[in-house]
Write an enzyme that holds these catalytic residues in place. Sequence first.
Site, PDB file in Angstrom:
ATOM      1  N   TYR A 130     -32.137 -82.598  27.627  1.00 17.29           N
ATOM      2  CA  TYR A 130     -31.970 -82.367  26.190  1.00 17.29           C
ATOM      3  C   TYR A 130     -33.301 -82.204  25.448  1.00 17.29           C
ATOM      4  O   TYR A 130     -33.304 -81.983  24.246  1.00 17.29           O
ATOM      5  CB  TYR A 130     -31.121 -83.476  25.564  1.00 17.29           C
ATOM      6  CG  TYR A 130     -29.641 -83.304  25.853  1.00 17.29           C
ATOM      7  CD1 TYR A 130     -29.197 -82.499  26.906  1.00 17.29           C
ATOM      8  CD2 TYR A 130     -28.680 -83.938  25.088  1.00 17.29           C
ATOM      9  CE1 TYR A 130     -27.852 -82.360  27.178  1.00 17.29           C
ATOM     10  CE2 TYR A 130     -27.324 -83.790  25.355  1.00 17.29           C
ATOM     11  CZ  TYR A 130     -26.920 -83.003  26.407  1.00 17.29           C
ATOM     12  OH  TYR A 130     -25.586 -82.849  26.671  1.00 17.29           O
ATOM     13  N   LYS A 182     -28.158 -88.342  39.809  1.00 18.59           N
ATOM     14  CA  LYS A 182     -27.882 -87.241  40.740  1.00 18.59           C
ATOM     15  C   LYS A 182     -29.118 -87.030  41.601  1.00 18.59           C
ATOM     16  O   LYS A 182     -29.609 -85.910  41.784  1.00 18.59           O
ATOM     17  CB  LYS A 182     -27.518 -85.971  39.945  1.00 18.59           C
ATOM     18  CG  LYS A 182     -27.011 -84.810  40.779  1.00 18.59           C
ATOM     19  CD  LYS A 182     -25.608 -85.002  41.328  1.00 18.59           C
ATOM     20  CE  LYS A 182     -25.240 -83.872  42.276  1.00 18.59           C
ATOM     21  NZ  LYS A 182     -23.892 -84.029  42.864  1.00 18.59           N
ATOM     22  N   ASP A 216     -21.074 -87.250  39.773  1.00 18.26           N
ATOM     23  CA  ASP A 216     -19.781 -86.597  39.966  1.00 18.26           C
ATOM     24  C   ASP A 216     -18.740 -87.568  40.517  1.00 18.26           C
ATOM     25  O   ASP A 216     -17.589 -87.587  40.074  1.00 18.26           O
ATOM     26  CB  ASP A 216     -19.902 -85.326  40.828  1.00 18.26           C
ATOM     27  CG  ASP A 216     -20.900 -85.455  41.957  1.00 18.26           C
ATOM     28  OD1 ASP A 216     -21.543 -86.516  42.082  1.00 18.26           O
ATOM     29  OD2 ASP A 216     -21.046 -84.496  42.734  1.00 18.26           O
ATOM     30  N   ASP A 240     -23.996 -88.122  27.808  1.00 21.65           N
ATOM     31  CA  ASP A 240     -23.251 -87.376  26.793  1.00 21.65           C
ATOM     32  C   ASP A 240     -21.851 -87.054  27.312  1.00 21.65           C
ATOM     33  O   ASP A 240     -20.838 -87.312  26.657  1.00 21.65           O
ATOM     34  CB  ASP A 240     -24.030 -86.090  26.461  1.00 21.65           C
ATOM     35  CG  ASP A 240     -23.481 -85.367  25.244  1.00 21.65           C
ATOM     36  OD1 ASP A 240     -22.549 -85.883  24.597  1.00 21.65           O
ATOM     37  OD2 ASP A 240     -23.984 -84.277  24.943  1.00 21.65           O
TER      38      ASP A 240
END
Length: 345
Positions: A130, A182, A216, A240
């Site tokens: 971001y 991740k 995930d 988010d």
Amino acid sequence: MAAQHDGPQIPATLIPGDGIGPEIVEAVVQVLDALGAPFAWDVQQGGLAGITACGDPLPAATLASIHRTRLALKGPLTTPVGGGFRSVNVRLREEFGLYANVRPVRTMLPGGRYENIDLVMVRENLEGLYVAFEHYIPVGNDPQAVAISSGVNTKAGSRRIAEYAFDYAVRHGRRKVTIVHKANVLKALTGIFLDTARDVARAYEGRVACDERIVDACAMQLVLDPWQFDVIVTTNLFGDILSDQMAGLVGGLGMAPGANIGPDAAIFEAVHGSAPDIAGQGIANPLALLLAAAMMLDHAGRPDLDARLRTALDQVLMQDNIRTRDLGGAASTQAFAAAVVRRVK
Ligand code: NAI
Ligand code: MG
């Protein structure tokens, strides 16, 4: 509006905001007064109201007020599309270094898809993808053939948010923090976050449990078995997405408060927006902003009033059966606020 209170007055900035903002802020102020909350409000404008008053959605007087009080309760702000105005929320985060975005979700109305949900998202609020370091690379006659975005995570930023999450767990009697990442694919960008958060976790061994999930898999497990989680700490983009997913577990954004916390200030708000479609009708649900006010009381050192307010909200919803339309009831904003006032007194 002289409220009874047993502690010192705490100066705080109050931004009514746009759309349903003034209606729900008025309701929240009534409830806080009845509760004897210690806030001495400095009312300032923002959003469209700021443009009308000063030609800026984030007027200098509003910024100066928050610099002074370091504490704000904010109604939703409409960011005008076009017109060259940057998002007010992004400007506030940057101005005050609001690095932690804290979003608790809790089941308040049984009978939804999930019962007994009680989770907290602690999202890094300033770094990651971001930062939006983006550009295009032309190929042939297409100037935008390739898009490139660089994420930025720092050890200092990762340490700060992980420490916030573990401290939050200790302060709130939470049993576990799950680090979501991740790092199997984004080995540098989210690896630095994972390694740093693991290091922080070691300092809390014996006090707060810690585990890890790849983002995930975490998304799937939040649907299959959300009760295995407690506090989740993760980077900006993942936080988010997962925080909206978590709000969905308890009935949507109407139940979702948020806190933006930094070293210099803390700003509390509902996660929802200014709802222009129902503004001015007196039917907006003030619940999310009331929950944000409860978080603000806790942050300001009044966990007693935080607990009293949340108990009153549960009683109004479940014993008095008073709910606004979005929750299947018929109460107006004012009728709901009046019911909460009766319960907190
Ligand atoms: P929204 O959250 O304002 O509305 C989405 C839907 O939920 C609408 O149907 C609305 O009526 C309903 N809703 C929202 N809050 C409600 C409440 N308290 N009680 C009853 N119903 C409620 O999202 P939308 O329409 O996408 O955005 C409207 C404006 O709000 C935009 O200008 C956007 O930029 C701004 N916004 C501001 C935020 C903030 O200041 N933190 C956050 C999100 C949006
Ligand atoms: Mg979001």
